[in-house]
Structure formats: C-alpha cells, structure tokens
Scaffold this motif. Structure first.
Motif, PDB file in Angstrom:
ATOM      1  N   ILE A   1       6.069  -0.418   3.273  1.00 26.17           N
ATOM      2  CA  ILE A   1       5.521  -0.009   1.973  1.00 26.17           C
ATOM      3  C   ILE A   1       6.191   1.276   1.511  1.00 26.17           C
ATOM      4  CG2 ILE A   1       3.462   0.904   0.826  1.00 26.17           C
ATOM      5  CD1 ILE A   1       1.814  -1.086   2.555  1.00 26.17           C
ATOM      6  N   GLU A   2       6.290   2.247   2.397  1.00 24.75           N
ATOM      7  CA  GLU A   2       6.913   3.526   2.027  1.00 24.75           C
ATOM      8  C   GLU A   2       8.381   3.337   1.652  1.00 24.75           C
ATOM      9  OE1 GLU A   2       5.305   6.362   1.415  1.00 24.75           O
ATOM     10  OE2 GLU A   2       3.508   5.182   1.870  1.00 24.75           O
ATOM     11  N   LYS A   3       9.092   2.476   2.375  1.00 21.95           N
ATOM     12  CA  LYS A   3      10.491   2.192   2.040  1.00 21.95           C
ATOM     13  C   LYS A   3      10.595   1.552   0.659  1.00 21.95           C
ATOM     14  CE  LYS A   3      12.367   1.556   6.682  1.00 21.95           C
ATOM     15  NZ  LYS A   3      12.999   0.602   7.593  1.00 21.95           N
ATOM     16  N   GLU A   4       9.681   0.633   0.355  1.00 14.60           N
ATOM     17  CA  GLU A   4       9.714  -0.028  -0.956  1.00 14.60           C
ATOM     18  C   GLU A   4       9.406   0.975  -2.057  1.00 14.60           C
ATOM     19  OE1 GLU A   4       9.156  -2.349  -4.400  1.00 14.60           O
ATOM     20  OE2 GLU A   4       7.578  -1.126  -3.532  1.00 14.60           O
ATOM     21  N   LYS A   5       8.462   1.870  -1.824  1.00 20.08           N
ATOM     22  CA  LYS A   5       8.131   2.907  -2.817  1.00 20.08           C
ATOM     23  C   LYS A   5       9.352   3.777  -3.116  1.00 20.08           C
ATOM     24  CE  LYS A   5       3.220   3.709  -1.791  1.00 20.08           C
ATOM     25  NZ  LYS A   5       2.281   4.733  -1.267  1.00 20.08           N
ATOM     26  N   ARG A   6      10.167   4.053  -2.082  1.00 20.27           N
ATOM     27  CA  ARG A   6      11.352   4.902  -2.249  1.00 20.27           C
ATOM     28  C   ARG A   6      12.561   4.120  -2.763  1.00 20.27           C
ATOM     29  NH1 ARG A   6       9.535   6.846   2.993  1.00 20.27           N
ATOM     30  NH2 ARG A   6      11.102   5.497   3.940  1.00 20.27           N
ATOM     31  N   GLY A   7      12.426   2.809  -2.879  1.00 13.87           N
ATOM     32  CA  GLY A   7      13.530   1.993  -3.374  1.00 13.87           C
ATOM     33  C   GLY A   7      14.546   1.631  -2.308  1.00 13.87           C
ATOM     34  N   GLU A   8      14.192   1.816  -1.032  1.00 16.40           N
ATOM     35  CA  GLU A   8      15.107   1.509   0.055  1.00 16.40           C
ATOM     36  C   GLU A   8      15.125   0.019   0.389  1.00 16.40           C
ATOM     37  OE1 GLU A   8      13.986   4.054   3.304  1.00 16.40           O
ATOM     38  OE2 GLU A   8      14.207   5.840   2.072  1.00 16.40           O
ATOM     39  N   VAL A   9      14.048  -0.675   0.056  1.00 17.36           N
ATOM     40  CA  VAL A   9      13.970  -2.126   0.224  1.00 17.36           C
ATOM     41  C   VAL A   9      13.359  -2.711  -1.049  1.00 17.36           C
ATOM     42  CG1 VAL A   9      13.751  -2.037   2.746  1.00 17.36           C
ATOM     43  CG2 VAL A   9      11.698  -2.069   1.347  1.00 17.36           C
ATOM     44  N   THR A  10      13.552  -3.991  -1.233  1.00 20.17           N
ATOM     45  CA  THR A  10      13.006  -4.664  -2.415  1.00 20.17           C
ATOM     46  C   THR A  10      11.715  -5.388  -2.049  1.00 20.17           C
ATOM     47  OG1 THR A  10      14.154  -6.734  -1.981  1.00 20.17           O
ATOM     48  CG2 THR A  10      15.351  -5.067  -3.283  1.00 20.17           C
ATOM     49  N   MET A  11      11.016  -5.882  -3.053  1.00 23.63           N
ATOM     50  CA  MET A  11       9.827  -6.695  -2.806  1.00 23.63           C
ATOM     51  C   MET A  11      10.207  -7.972  -2.055  1.00 23.63           C
ATOM     52  SD  MET A  11       6.973  -5.369  -3.439  1.00 23.63           S
ATOM     53  CE  MET A  11       5.985  -6.829  -3.256  1.00 23.63           C
ATOM     54  N   GLU A  12      11.392  -8.487  -2.308  1.00 26.89           N
ATOM     55  CA  GLU A  12      11.852  -9.666  -1.580  1.00 26.89           C
ATOM     56  C   GLU A  12      11.998  -9.335  -0.093  1.00 26.89           C
ATOM     57  OE1 GLU A  12      12.767 -13.480  -0.664  1.00 26.89           O
ATOM     58  OE2 GLU A  12      11.968 -12.738  -2.571  1.00 26.89           O
ATOM     59  N   ASP A  13      12.503  -8.141   0.219  1.00 26.12           N
ATOM     60  CA  ASP A  13      12.597  -7.708   1.612  1.00 26.12           C
ATOM     61  C   ASP A  13      11.208  -7.634   2.245  1.00 26.12           C
ATOM     62  OD1 ASP A  13      15.404  -7.348   1.458  1.00 26.12           O
ATOM     63  OD2 ASP A  13      15.141  -5.287   0.732  1.00 26.12           O
ATOM     64  N   VAL A  14      10.238  -7.105   1.514  1.00 24.51           N
ATOM     65  CA  VAL A  14       8.866  -7.011   2.016  1.00 24.51           C
ATOM     66  C   VAL A  14       8.316  -8.403   2.279  1.00 24.51           C
ATOM     67  CG1 VAL A  14       6.505  -6.254   1.495  1.00 24.51           C
ATOM     68  CG2 VAL A  14       8.436  -4.800   0.859  1.00 24.51           C
ATOM     69  N   LYS A  15       8.554  -9.316   1.335  1.00 32.50           N
ATOM     70  CA  LYS A  15       8.082 -10.693   1.498  1.00 32.50           C
ATOM     71  C   LYS A  15       8.691 -11.327   2.742  1.00 32.50           C
ATOM     72  CE  LYS A  15       8.060 -15.202  -0.808  1.00 32.50           C
ATOM     73  NZ  LYS A  15       8.436 -15.916   0.408  1.00 32.50           N
TER      74      LYS A  15
END
Length: 55
Positions: free
Chosen positions: A29-43
C-alpha cells in the motif's frame, strides 16, 4: 478523493471487521501511494498470495 484517502478508507473498512492488513500488504500500500508500484502490481500481489489452489 486522493489515492492516500482511498487507501485509508479501504484499510479503515478492513479494521471495522476487527482485522488488520498483513505487514506485506501494508508495505505494498505504501509503495502504491508513493507511485513505486501500480494498482495492477497490487492486484497481482494479492492474486498470487491468496489464489485458491484447485484440486
């Protein structure tokens, strides 16, 4: 709603049920907030971690 607000809301909804996101998911979540990963990466992370094995 900002990206951070959306994540805070989502985590709050999880906590309403008395649950806590795993440490690994919180880190994602923190990586996605910082733009280091995408929502697709989270999925993909969640799909891989929680995929039901058939058979």
């Amino acid at each position: 709603m900002t990206n951070t607000q959306a994540w805070d809301y989502a985590v709050g909804m999880i906590k309403v049920d008395g649950l806590e996101p795993t440490r690994g998911f919180q880190e994602y979540i923190e990586k996605e907030k910082r733009g280091e990963v995408t929502m697709e990466d989270v999925k993909q992370y969640l799909d891989k971690k929680y995929k039901v094995k058939e058979g």
